[in-house]
Design a protein around this motif. Structure first.
Motif, PDB file in Angstrom:
ATOM      1  N   TYR A 121      -2.963   9.580  22.502  1.00 32.26           N
ATOM      2  CA  TYR A 121      -3.723   8.339  22.650  1.00 32.26           C
ATOM      3  C   TYR A 121      -4.722   8.135  21.518  1.00 32.26           C
ATOM      4  O   TYR A 121      -4.828   7.042  20.962  1.00 32.26           O
ATOM      5  CB  TYR A 121      -4.429   8.321  24.006  1.00 32.26           C
ATOM      6  N   SER A 122      -5.452   9.176  21.147  1.00 34.11           N
ATOM      7  CA  SER A 122      -6.441   9.026  20.076  1.00 34.11           C
ATOM      8  C   SER A 122      -5.765   8.764  18.732  1.00 34.11           C
ATOM      9  O   SER A 122      -6.252   7.961  17.933  1.00 34.11           O
ATOM     10  CB  SER A 122      -7.362  10.243  19.996  1.00 34.11           C
ATOM     11  N   TYR A 123      -4.652   9.402  18.469  1.00 36.19           N
ATOM     12  CA  TYR A 123      -3.913   9.147  17.232  1.00 36.19           C
ATOM     13  C   TYR A 123      -3.345   7.728  17.222  1.00 36.19           C
ATOM     14  O   TYR A 123      -3.376   7.039  16.201  1.00 36.19           O
ATOM     15  CB  TYR A 123      -2.777  10.164  17.046  1.00 36.19           C
ATOM     16  N   TYR A 124      -2.826   7.302  18.360  1.00 36.54           N
ATOM     17  CA  TYR A 124      -2.281   5.954  18.493  1.00 36.54           C
ATOM     18  C   TYR A 124      -3.353   4.919  18.172  1.00 36.54           C
ATOM     19  O   TYR A 124      -3.123   4.004  17.384  1.00 36.54           O
ATOM     20  CB  TYR A 124      -1.737   5.774  19.914  1.00 36.54           C
ATOM     21  N   ASN A 125      -4.517   5.075  18.762  1.00 38.83           N
ATOM     22  CA  ASN A 125      -5.610   4.132  18.503  1.00 38.83           C
ATOM     23  C   ASN A 125      -6.058   4.167  17.047  1.00 38.83           C
ATOM     24  O   ASN A 125      -6.353   3.125  16.470  1.00 38.83           O
ATOM     25  CB  ASN A 125      -6.794   4.395  19.432  1.00 38.83           C
ATOM     26  N   ALA A 126      -6.117   5.350  16.464  1.00 32.92           N
ATOM     27  CA  ALA A 126      -6.512   5.458  15.062  1.00 32.92           C
ATOM     28  C   ALA A 126      -5.507   4.753  14.153  1.00 32.92           C
ATOM     29  O   ALA A 126      -5.890   4.056  13.200  1.00 32.92           O
ATOM     30  CB  ALA A 126      -6.651   6.927  14.666  1.00 32.92           C
ATOM     31  N   LEU A 127      -4.230   4.901  14.456  1.00 32.84           N
ATOM     32  CA  LEU A 127      -3.200   4.234  13.660  1.00 32.84           C
ATOM     33  C   LEU A 127      -3.283   2.715  13.799  1.00 32.84           C
ATOM     34  O   LEU A 127      -3.153   1.990  12.814  1.00 32.84           O
ATOM     35  CB  LEU A 127      -1.810   4.724  14.066  1.00 32.84           C
ATOM     36  N   LEU A 128      -3.517   2.239  15.019  1.00 32.06           N
ATOM     37  CA  LEU A 128      -3.657   0.793  15.221  1.00 32.06           C
ATOM     38  C   LEU A 128      -4.892   0.252  14.510  1.00 32.06           C
ATOM     39  O   LEU A 128      -4.868  -0.859  13.973  1.00 32.06           O
ATOM     40  CB  LEU A 128      -3.692   0.454  16.708  1.00 32.06           C
ATOM     41  N   ASN A 129      -5.958   1.035  14.475  1.00 33.41           N
ATOM     42  CA  ASN A 129      -7.155   0.621  13.731  1.00 33.41           C
ATOM     43  C   ASN A 129      -6.865   0.545  12.235  1.00 33.41           C
ATOM     44  O   ASN A 129      -7.320  -0.387  11.557  1.00 33.41           O
ATOM     45  CB  ASN A 129      -8.328   1.564  14.008  1.00 33.41           C
ATOM     46  N   SER A 130      -6.128   1.509  11.715  1.00 33.90           N
ATOM     47  CA  SER A 130      -5.745   1.464  10.292  1.00 33.90           C
ATOM     48  C   SER A 130      -4.850   0.266  10.004  1.00 33.90           C
ATOM     49  O   SER A 130      -5.011  -0.402   8.976  1.00 33.90           O
ATOM     50  CB  SER A 130      -5.013   2.751   9.897  1.00 33.90           C
ATOM     51  N   LEU A 131      -3.938  -0.012  10.907  1.00 32.01           N
ATOM     52  CA  LEU A 131      -3.061  -1.177  10.759  1.00 32.01           C
ATOM     53  C   LEU A 131      -3.878  -2.461  10.748  1.00 32.01           C
ATOM     54  O   LEU A 131      -3.669  -3.333   9.902  1.00 32.01           O
ATOM     55  CB  LEU A 131      -2.039  -1.212  11.893  1.00 32.01           C
ATOM     56  N   ASN A 132      -4.820  -2.563  11.652  1.00 35.19           N
ATOM     57  CA  ASN A 132      -5.670  -3.745  11.704  1.00 35.19           C
ATOM     58  C   ASN A 132      -6.491  -3.902  10.426  1.00 35.19           C
ATOM     59  O   ASN A 132      -6.653  -5.017   9.915  1.00 35.19           O
ATOM     60  CB  ASN A 132      -6.579  -3.697  12.928  1.00 35.19           C
ATOM     61  N   SER A 133      -6.997  -2.797   9.900  1.00 31.06           N
ATOM     62  CA  SER A 133      -7.754  -2.851   8.645  1.00 31.06           C
ATOM     63  C   SER A 133      -6.887  -3.351   7.500  1.00 31.06           C
ATOM     64  O   SER A 133      -7.317  -4.172   6.686  1.00 31.06           O
ATOM     65  CB  SER A 133      -8.315  -1.470   8.297  1.00 31.06           C
ATOM     66  N   PHE A 134      -5.657  -2.849   7.438  1.00 29.21           N
ATOM     67  CA  PHE A 134      -4.742  -3.292   6.385  1.00 29.21           C
ATOM     68  C   PHE A 134      -4.453  -4.780   6.528  1.00 29.21           C
ATOM     69  O   PHE A 134      -4.519  -5.531   5.548  1.00 29.21           O
ATOM     70  CB  PHE A 134      -3.438  -2.492   6.431  1.00 29.21           C
ATOM     71  N   CYS A 135      -4.144  -5.206   7.746  1.00 29.17           N
ATOM     72  CA  CYS A 135      -3.829  -6.626   7.980  1.00 29.17           C
ATOM     73  C   CYS A 135      -5.006  -7.518   7.614  1.00 29.17           C
ATOM     74  O   CYS A 135      -4.831  -8.550   6.956  1.00 29.17           O
ATOM     75  CB  CYS A 135      -3.444  -6.850   9.439  1.00 29.17           C
ATOM     76  N   SER A 136      -6.193  -7.132   8.030  1.00 27.64           N
ATOM     77  CA  SER A 136      -7.386  -7.935   7.740  1.00 27.64           C
ATOM     78  C   SER A 136      -7.632  -8.035   6.242  1.00 27.64           C
ATOM     79  O   SER A 136      -7.929  -9.117   5.720  1.00 27.64           O
ATOM     80  CB  SER A 136      -8.609  -7.343   8.433  1.00 27.64           C
ATOM     81  N   ALA A 137      -7.505  -6.913   5.544  1.00 20.13           N
ATOM     82  CA  ALA A 137      -7.711  -6.917   4.096  1.00 20.13           C
ATOM     83  C   ALA A 137      -6.646  -7.745   3.392  1.00 20.13           C
ATOM     84  O   ALA A 137      -6.946  -8.488   2.449  1.00 20.13           O
ATOM     85  CB  ALA A 137      -7.715  -5.485   3.568  1.00 20.13           C
ATOM     86  N   LEU A 138      -5.406  -7.643   3.847  1.00 22.78           N
ATOM     87  CA  LEU A 138      -4.323  -8.429   3.251  1.00 22.78           C
ATOM     88  C   LEU A 138      -4.546  -9.924   3.491  1.00 22.78           C
ATOM     89  O   LEU A 138      -4.326 -10.741   2.593  1.00 22.78           O
ATOM     90  CB  LEU A 138      -2.978  -7.994   3.821  1.00 22.78           C
ATOM     91  N   GLU A 139      -4.992 -10.277   4.676  1.00 23.06           N
ATOM     92  CA  GLU A 139      -5.276 -11.681   4.983  1.00 23.06           C
ATOM     93  C   GLU A 139      -6.398 -12.222   4.087  1.00 23.06           C
ATOM     94  O   GLU A 139      -6.300 -13.335   3.568  1.00 23.06           O
ATOM     95  CB  GLU A 139      -5.642 -11.828   6.467  1.00 23.06           C
ATOM     96  N   LEU A 140      -7.426 -11.424   3.888  1.00 24.31           N
ATOM     97  CA  LEU A 140      -8.510 -11.849   2.988  1.00 24.31           C
ATOM     98  C   LEU A 140      -8.015 -11.983   1.557  1.00 24.31           C
ATOM     99  O   LEU A 140      -8.352 -12.923   0.846  1.00 24.31           O
ATOM    100  CB  LEU A 140      -9.681 -10.869   3.051  1.00 24.31           C
ATOM    101  N   LYS A 141      -7.221 -11.021   1.135  1.00 20.50           N
ATOM    102  CA  LYS A 141      -6.657 -11.045  -0.215  1.00 20.50           C
ATOM    103  C   LYS A 141      -5.826 -12.302  -0.429  1.00 20.50           C
ATOM    104  O   LYS A 141      -5.956 -12.989  -1.441  1.00 20.50           O
ATOM    105  CB  LYS A 141      -5.813  -9.797  -0.442  1.00 20.50           C
ATOM    106  N   SER A 142      -4.988 -12.632   0.537  1.00 20.84           N
ATOM    107  CA  SER A 142      -4.125 -13.805   0.379  1.00 20.84           C
ATOM    108  C   SER A 142      -4.913 -15.105   0.472  1.00 20.84           C
ATOM    109  O   SER A 142      -4.552 -16.086  -0.163  1.00 20.84           O
ATOM    110  CB  SER A 142      -3.002 -13.778   1.424  1.00 20.84           C
ATOM    111  N   ARG A 143      -5.990 -15.101   1.210  1.00 16.01           N
ATOM    112  CA  ARG A 143      -6.805 -16.304   1.357  1.00 16.01           C
ATOM    113  C   ARG A 143      -7.537 -16.643   0.069  1.00 16.01           C
ATOM    114  O   ARG A 143      -7.760 -17.809  -0.252  1.00 16.01           O
ATOM    115  CB  ARG A 143      -7.822 -16.097   2.479  1.00 16.01           C
ATOM    116  N   TYR A 144      -7.941 -15.632  -0.696  1.00 14.10           N
ATOM    117  CA  TYR A 144      -8.749 -15.862  -1.896  1.00 14.10           C
ATOM    118  C   TYR A 144      -7.974 -15.763  -3.188  1.00 14.10           C
ATOM    119  O   TYR A 144      -8.542 -15.645  -4.251  1.00 14.10           O
ATOM    120  CB  TYR A 144      -9.947 -14.908  -1.901  1.00 14.10           C
ATOM    121  N   GLN A 145      -6.668 -15.799  -3.118  1.00 14.21           N
ATOM    122  CA  GLN A 145      -5.869 -15.782  -4.347  1.00 14.21           C
ATOM    123  C   GLN A 145      -5.422 -17.157  -4.713  1.00 14.21           C
ATOM    124  O   GLN A 145      -5.221 -18.030  -3.989  1.00 14.21           O
ATOM    125  CB  GLN A 145      -4.645 -14.882  -4.199  1.00 14.21           C
TER     126      GLN A 145
END
Length: 95
Positions: free
Chosen positions: A71-95
């Motif tokens: 469970y803790s690994y699962y949540n950590a992976l989902l948090n990393s996924l969310n961080s990647f998605c958020s950063a990618l969304e910001l990157k695409s918004r400002y390009q």
């Protein structure tokens, strides 16, 4: 900013390679399957290969085989996924 500079890229980029080579049950490939719509909308080209069905369940089952406390690994992976998605969304918004 390159994709490999985004947080969580150490999981997502190998997952893209896995999908490209027909491996859709690795941790990275499952994470991509979980967020495929979000990633695509943010501009990430996902290889045109079949993604795992029910990737959340498959990821958790995969982690249960490797860790006592999946469970803790699962949540950590989902948090990393969310961080990647958020950063990618910001990157695409400002390009």
């Amino acid at each position: 900013m390159e994709l490999n500079e985004l947080p969580g890229s150490e999981l997502i980029l190998p997952g893209l390679e896995d999908i490209l080579h027909g491996k859709n049950n690795t941790i990275g490939a499952l994470l991509i399957a979980i967020a495929s719509i979000r990633l695509t909308k943010a501009g990430l080209d996902i290889p045109n290969q079949p993604l795992a069905s029910e990737p959340e369940l498959a990821l958790y089952a995969h982690l249960q085989q490797e860790h006592d406390d999946a469970y803790s690994y699962y949540n950590a992976l989902l948090n990393s996924l969310n961080s990647f998605c958020s950063a990618l969304e910001l990157k695409s918004r400002y390009q």
